[in-house]
Design a protein around this motif. Structure first.
Motif, PDB file in Angstrom:
ATOM      1  N   ILE A 150       0.924  -1.324  -0.073  1.00 24.44           N
ATOM      2  CA  ILE A 150      -0.048  -0.062   0.049  1.00 24.44           C
ATOM      3  C   ILE A 150       0.714   1.192  -0.166  1.00 24.44           C
ATOM      4  CG2 ILE A 150      -1.538   1.208   1.458  1.00 24.44           C
ATOM      5  CD1 ILE A 150      -2.935  -1.129   2.216  1.00 24.44           C
ATOM      6  N   ASN A 151       1.895   1.259   0.849  1.00 26.32           N
ATOM      7  CA  ASN A 151       2.814   2.443   0.767  1.00 26.32           C
ATOM      8  C   ASN A 151       3.409   2.619  -0.617  1.00 26.32           C
ATOM      9  OD1 ASN A 151       2.385   2.946   3.579  1.00 26.32           O
ATOM     10  ND2 ASN A 151       4.218   1.702   4.110  1.00 26.32           N
ATOM     11  N   LYS A 170       1.763   9.422  -6.021  1.00 28.30           N
ATOM     12  CA  LYS A 170       2.231  10.507  -6.204  1.00 28.30           C
ATOM     13  C   LYS A 170       3.613  10.900  -6.944  1.00 28.30           C
ATOM     14  CE  LYS A 170       0.941  10.610  -1.114  1.00 28.30           C
ATOM     15  NZ  LYS A 170       1.394  10.975   0.371  1.00 28.30           N
ATOM     16  N   GLY A 171       4.194   9.855  -7.385  1.00 30.07           N
ATOM     17  CA  GLY A 171       5.142  10.050  -8.220  1.00 30.07           C
ATOM     18  C   GLY A 171       6.570   9.972  -7.401  1.00 30.07           C
TER      19      GLY A 171
END
Length: 523
Positions: free
Chosen positions: A421-422, A429-430
């Protein structure tokens, strides 16, 4: 090399021919006449001569199970067959036939002397089972490849070899080659190999022989290692703990886990996997070591039980033999007295007494057998309780020991899900600096996709753990059930056999008495 007997028709090796051959080879005096009168027991024959019989096919020899010497030379046999039951055969002569291929000898593990002289054989092979082979005669055949002789190096006891009359024997280096590659030979083509010839041959072929020895040693070492591994695996299977002494179970969880293999490329997952694997393998090793100890306990229980059973049977048999010996001594005296007695009332009284003695012996032997049945039944019941308790304890503890594997998997699942998930958030967010393979990036479409991928991997791992636990318990319980059932069945079989033996013996004694009563007395 073709054997032709134009004056005779090809013959079938049937019972009639076998009985005729045995009668001709048996003693010609009084013993021979008795042999002809009585039925011949093929299983008691040790030597059989069937040469010059124009036999086309080997057949009907299965009853000669104790045969040690078989002579089938000078026939028209085309195939080596029908010998599989002659496992005690030591000497076999198939010379002067029409055999083209060496075959059908796989069960003749005790064969020491084999003659295939004067046939049509072109290749030396299919002799692997003849580990005791000392004498091999292959002269007057069609063997043309000198390298084929190297096959015979595996026979460590081979001391006498005949190859004269083959195309290879015409080669200039024939004798030197044979002596070099078969250094343990003592006789070649009916002549003793002298020390000088052996030494010169060894020097001439030393380089190629050294290379061959290295390859043989390497193959032997590999074969030995493979055999040791097979023995070890069978031992572990007997303890129901095979492949638990290493990484096999852990590795198997990822064999079909496509999603898990993809997720292993994520940052931080590599270290997580290493820690997981180390702890998981330690748990497997604990189960393995415990399983070995429990296997020894079960073996000790079985060995102790078997010893108790055998001791009880032996003691009972000895008591029975003693009772029979006492009866027979008394019975023979009574029979002798009956034959010598002239007064009919006395004779009748003694016959009644003999009959009562036979009945009494029957009661004694049956009582002994019933006592043994009760004793063995009690011993079997105690063993059954003990072995079931051992199996139950093993199952209970294995279930406890394997539980931490699931805890580790659950912990790993949580950590992997967190990392995944991280990673998804960083990708969105790139901010992800690491390059991921395309098939891994394809998982990070949205949160549901990655959660499903991690969950699928988790389910596969838990299923593997559950299956291994179920397999161990199922096989163990099945083994225990089969063992106990077999013990009960064996005891029933033993009891029935013993009762039958007692009845047969009593019937024999009663028939003997009846025959005396109506035969000798009337005379």
């Amino acid at each position: 090399m073709n054997q032709l007997y134009e004056s005779k028709e090809p013959r079938v090796l049937d019972d009639e021919l076998l009985k005729l051959a045995m009668a001709e080879q048996g003693p010609q005096e009084e013993a021979g006449q008795l042999t002809k009168q009585e039925s011949i027991l093929f299983k008691d024959v040790l030597s059989l001569q069937l040469d010059f019989q124009n036999i086309l096919r080997i057949d009907n020899l299965w009853q000669f199970e104790n045969l040690r010497k078989l002579q089938l030379d000078n026939n028209i046999i085309e195939r080596i067959e029908g010998l599989e039951n002659l496992t005690h055969l030591v000497w076999l002569d198939l010379s002067f036939n029409n055999i083209e291929t060496i075959e059908g000898l796989d069960t003749l593990v005790n064969l020491e002397d084999l003659s295939l002289f004067n046939n049509r054989i072109s290749k030396i092979d299919s002799l692997d089972a003849l580990v005791k082979l000392q004498v091999l005669s292959l002269g007057n055949n069609d063997i043309f490849n000198m390298m084929n002789v190297i096959y015979l190096r595996r026979f460590k006891d081979l001391r006498t070899l005949t190859l004269s009359g083959n195309p290879i024997s015409e080669a200039e280096d024939y004798k030197m080659f044979i002596c070099a590659y078969l250094p343990d030979l003592v006789y070649l083509d009916f002549r003793r190999i002298d020390d000088l010839t052996a030494k010169v041959a060894e020097m001439k072929h030393q380089y190629t022989i050294d290379e061959l020895k290295q390859r043989e040693n390497l193959a032997q070492a590999q074969q030995k290692e493979a055999q040791e591994q097979r023995v070890k695996l069978e031992t572990h299977k007997a303890g129901f703990i095979e492949h638990l002494d290493g990484t096999f179970l852990f590795d198997s969880m990822y064999t079909e886990d496509m999603e898990g293999n993809k997720l292993s490329h994520l940052p931080g997952v590599g270290e997580l996997l290493e820690t997981y694997k180390d702890k998981f393998v330690i748990i497997c090793l604990n189960i393995f070591e415990y399983g070995l100890k429990q296997q020894e306990k079960r073996k000790l229980e079985i060995d102790t039980f078997s010893e108790c059973i055998q001791d009880a049977i032996h003691e009972n048999q000895e008591r029975g033999k003693q009772k029979i010996a006492e009866f027979e001594e008394k019975h023979l005296l009574n029979l002798s007295a009956i034959r010598d007695e002239s007064e009919m009332p006395v004779i009748e009284m003694k016959i009644v007494e003999c009959g009562e003695n036979i009945t009494q012996l029957f009661n004694v032997l049956m009582t002994l057998e019933m006592q043994l049945v009760e004793q063995l039944e009690e011993t079997i019941n105690i063993f059954e309780r003990n072995i079931i308790d051992l199996v139950g304890l093993f199952v209970e503890n294995v279930q406890s020991l394997i539980l931490p594997c699931r805890d580790l998997e659950n912990h790993h699942h949580e950590k992997l899900l967190e990392i995944s998930i991280n990673t998804l958030e960083k990708i969105v967010k790139g901010e992800l600096d690491e390059d991921l393979p395309d098939d891994v990036r394809a998982l990070f479409v949205d949160k549901d996709t990655i959660v499903n991928a991690v969950g699928a991997s988790h389910d596969i791992h838990l299923l593997k753990i559950d299956n291994r636990e179920d397999e161990l318990i199922t096989r163990l319980n099945s083994w225990c059930t089969h063992l106990v059932d077999k013990i009960h069945t064996d005891e029933i079989t033993r009891n029935r056999k013993r009762v039958k033996e007692i009845n047969q013996y009593i019937d024999h004694m009663q028939n003997e008495l009846d025959n005396l009563e109506f035969g000798d007395i009337l005379d």
